[in-house]
Write an enzyme that holds these catalytic residues in place. Structure first.
Site, PDB file in Angstrom:
ATOM      1  N   ASN A 152       0.808  -1.225   0.000  1.00  0.00           N
ATOM      2  CA  ASN A 152       0.000   0.000   0.000  1.00  0.00           C
ATOM      3  C   ASN A 152       0.839   1.272   0.000  1.00  0.00           C
ATOM      4  OD1 ASN A 152       0.471  -1.300   2.631  1.00  0.00           O
ATOM      5  ND2 ASN A 152      -0.363   0.589   3.470  1.00  0.00           N
ATOM      6  N   CYS A 325       4.502  10.525  10.941  1.00  0.00           N
ATOM      7  CA  CYS A 325       3.283  10.987  11.585  1.00  0.00           C
ATOM      8  C   CYS A 325       2.014  10.406  10.998  1.00  0.00           C
ATOM      9  CB  CYS A 325       3.255  12.496  11.583  1.00  0.00           C
ATOM     10  SG  CYS A 325       4.690  13.111  12.448  1.00  0.00           S
TER      11      CYS A 325
HETATM   12  N1  PMP Z   1      -3.567  -4.377   4.772  1.00  0.00           N
HETATM   13  C1  PMP Z   1      -3.187  -3.386   3.941  1.00  0.00           C
HETATM   14  C2  PMP Z   1      -2.246  -3.696   2.827  1.00  0.00           C
HETATM   15  C3  PMP Z   1      -3.689  -2.090   4.118  1.00  0.00           C
HETATM   16  O1  PMP Z   1      -3.319  -1.100   3.290  1.00  0.00           O
HETATM   17  C4  PMP Z   1      -4.585  -1.846   5.191  1.00  0.00           C
HETATM   18  C5  PMP Z   1      -5.107  -0.438   5.424  1.00  0.00           C
HETATM   19  N2  PMP Z   1      -5.867   0.041   4.352  1.00  0.00           N
HETATM   20  C6  PMP Z   1      -4.948  -2.923   6.016  1.00  0.00           C
HETATM   21  C7  PMP Z   1      -4.406  -4.159   5.775  1.00  0.00           C
HETATM   22  C8  PMP Z   1      -5.887  -2.735   7.173  1.00  0.00           C
HETATM   23  O2  PMP Z   1      -7.125  -2.301   6.732  1.00  0.00           O
HETATM   24  P1  PMP Z   1      -8.233  -1.797   7.787  1.00  0.00           P
HETATM   25  O3  PMP Z   1      -7.589  -0.736   8.626  1.00  0.00           O
HETATM   26  O4  PMP Z   1      -9.313  -1.281   6.905  1.00  0.00           O
HETATM   27  O5  PMP Z   1      -8.672  -2.957   8.591  1.00  0.00           O
END
Ligand code: PMP
Length: 384
Positions: A152, A325
């Site tokens: 991500n 941050c």
């Molecule tokens: N895995 C990845 C790769 C993420 O980017 C995220 C956050 N968007 C999460 C897990 C956790 O997602 P959430 O906070 O919606 O439970």
């Protein structure tokens, strides 16, 4: 001032078509899916329809392989804790890449306290898993190995099929966090050899509050939430029917529109990367081509990510930063450190994720704002 939202990896807006589809599940259809009366059956049907749509997005063997959860964090916890604890008799080791999301790394760290061995698999400077290291990191005692489909923060896409082959040569189950990639690149759990896969509604233009875990037939796991026995006893609690119905419709739309939308976004992505890299002392983070279609991540030397984010916000442009941050800690991003950046380098990152509202016209606007932001911050920076 026009607002430009470029933080789609953190949260997507609910697609208006999803909203129209799911809204009745907040009002007219309010029965509990476990109730046997007609109101309950309607709600149950909505959950089952959603299950089929989500299963189709990842080419699951059948709908019953999908469990709904409250989101990706819970799905990751269920995959890791649920599988490790249920299969502890086969081995007490877990492994994950060093760039996994905290909802993968932290459950593994917690398992360490319960006597499991936790091995972190390194990645190279572009964020790709080092296959030889992976092969050395897993053993026959490794009950679950977690490798995200794409990161991500830096957008790098992993070769999951090859990773699956290497993991299954020695170890038991492969878990893939597909939160960032689902609906953006094709995912086929059967062809790619995936045992467990995490999905999030909120990353698919669905409502917050729903996620899903794919569990390959035959993979054994135990519940981490105990109660009334919903979701085959593996995730108790009344289903969030609105969010689940929305997630299903979001998955159906994503599957239908993925090819066209990804092609459109890749053009904008590449134009934006090229434009941002004309800024002095700017560097791309992540892989240049093995990259999510909507993902732009760069770093600027001598400045700090939080200031970049806040300055861009003054131009009406909402972006993210992998640095300190954004994660509310003083530590730089573990992802940027894992790809080999020094602490001071890891602080100056800007993560720009594109989506359905992004157009090519946004590119010069973002370039101009980023150029002015970097110049202003460098003038103030004692490091410059
Ligand atoms: N895995 C990845 C790769 C993420 O980017 C995220 C956050 N968007 C999460 C897990 C956790 O997602 P959430 O906070 O919606 O439970």
């Amino acid at each position: 001032m026009k607002s430009i939202y470029l933080d789609y990896a953190s949260s997507t807006p609910v697609d208006p078509r999803v909203m129209a589809f799911a809204a009745p599940y907040l009002s007219e259809v309010y029965g509990n899916p476990s109730s046997l009366h007609s109101g309950g059956l309607k709600a149950k049907q909505a959950v089952e329809d959603a299950r089929a749509k989500v299963a189709a997005l990842i080419n699951a063997e059948d709908d019953s392989t999908l469990l709904f959860t409250s989101g990706a964090t819970e799905a990751n916890n269920l995959a890791i804790r649920g599988v490790a604890l249920r299969n502890a008799s086969q081995g007490k080791a877990v492994a994950a890449t060093a760039i996994e999301h905290m909802s993968v790394l932290n459950p593994m760290k917690d398992l360490q306290k319960q006597g499991f061995t936790f091995t972190k698999v390194p990645v190279d400077s572009t964020g790709l898993v080092e296959i030889d290291h992976l092969s050395e990191s897993v053993t026959k005692n490794t009950v679950v190995t977690s490798v995200m489909s794409a990161n991500n923060e830096i957008g790098t896409i992993q070769p999951i099929r090859e990773i699956s082959r290497v993991v299954h040569e020695k170890a038991l189950y492969l878990h893939v966090d597909a939160t960032a990639s689902a609906g953006r690149i094709p995912i086929d759990v059967q062809k790619e050899g995936i045992d467990l896969l995490t999905l999030s509604s909120n990353d698919l233009y669905g409502p917050k509050g729903a996620g899903a875990l794919y569990v390959k037939p035959g993979v054994k796991l135990q519940s981490i939430v105990f109660g009334g026995g919903q979701e085959k006893g593996l995730r108790s609690g009344t289903e969030n029917v609105f969010a689940i119905a929305g997630m299903g419709e979001a998955a159906r739309l994503a599957e239908k529109e993925m090819t066209a939308e990804s092609t459109r976004l890749i053009r904008i992505r590449d134009a934006l990367i090229a434009a941002l890299l004309t800024i002095e002392d700017s560097f791309l983070t992540g892989h240049r081509t093995k990259r999510l279609p909507h993902h732009v991540s760069v770093r600027f030397s001598h400045i700090e990510g939080e200031s970049i984010l806040l300055n861009m916000d003054m131009y009406g442009i909402q972006v993210s930063t992998g640095s300190a941050c954004s994660s509310k800690t003083l530590e730089p991003s573990h992802v940027l450190l894992a790809i080999g950046l020094k602490h001071e380098e890891a602080h100056g990152s800007m993560v720009v994720t594109l989506g359905r509202s992004t157009t090519m016209e946004d590119v010069p606007v973002v370039r101009k704002a980023a150029g002015e932001t970097v110049e202003r911050l460098r003038k103030l920076s004692p490091l410059h």
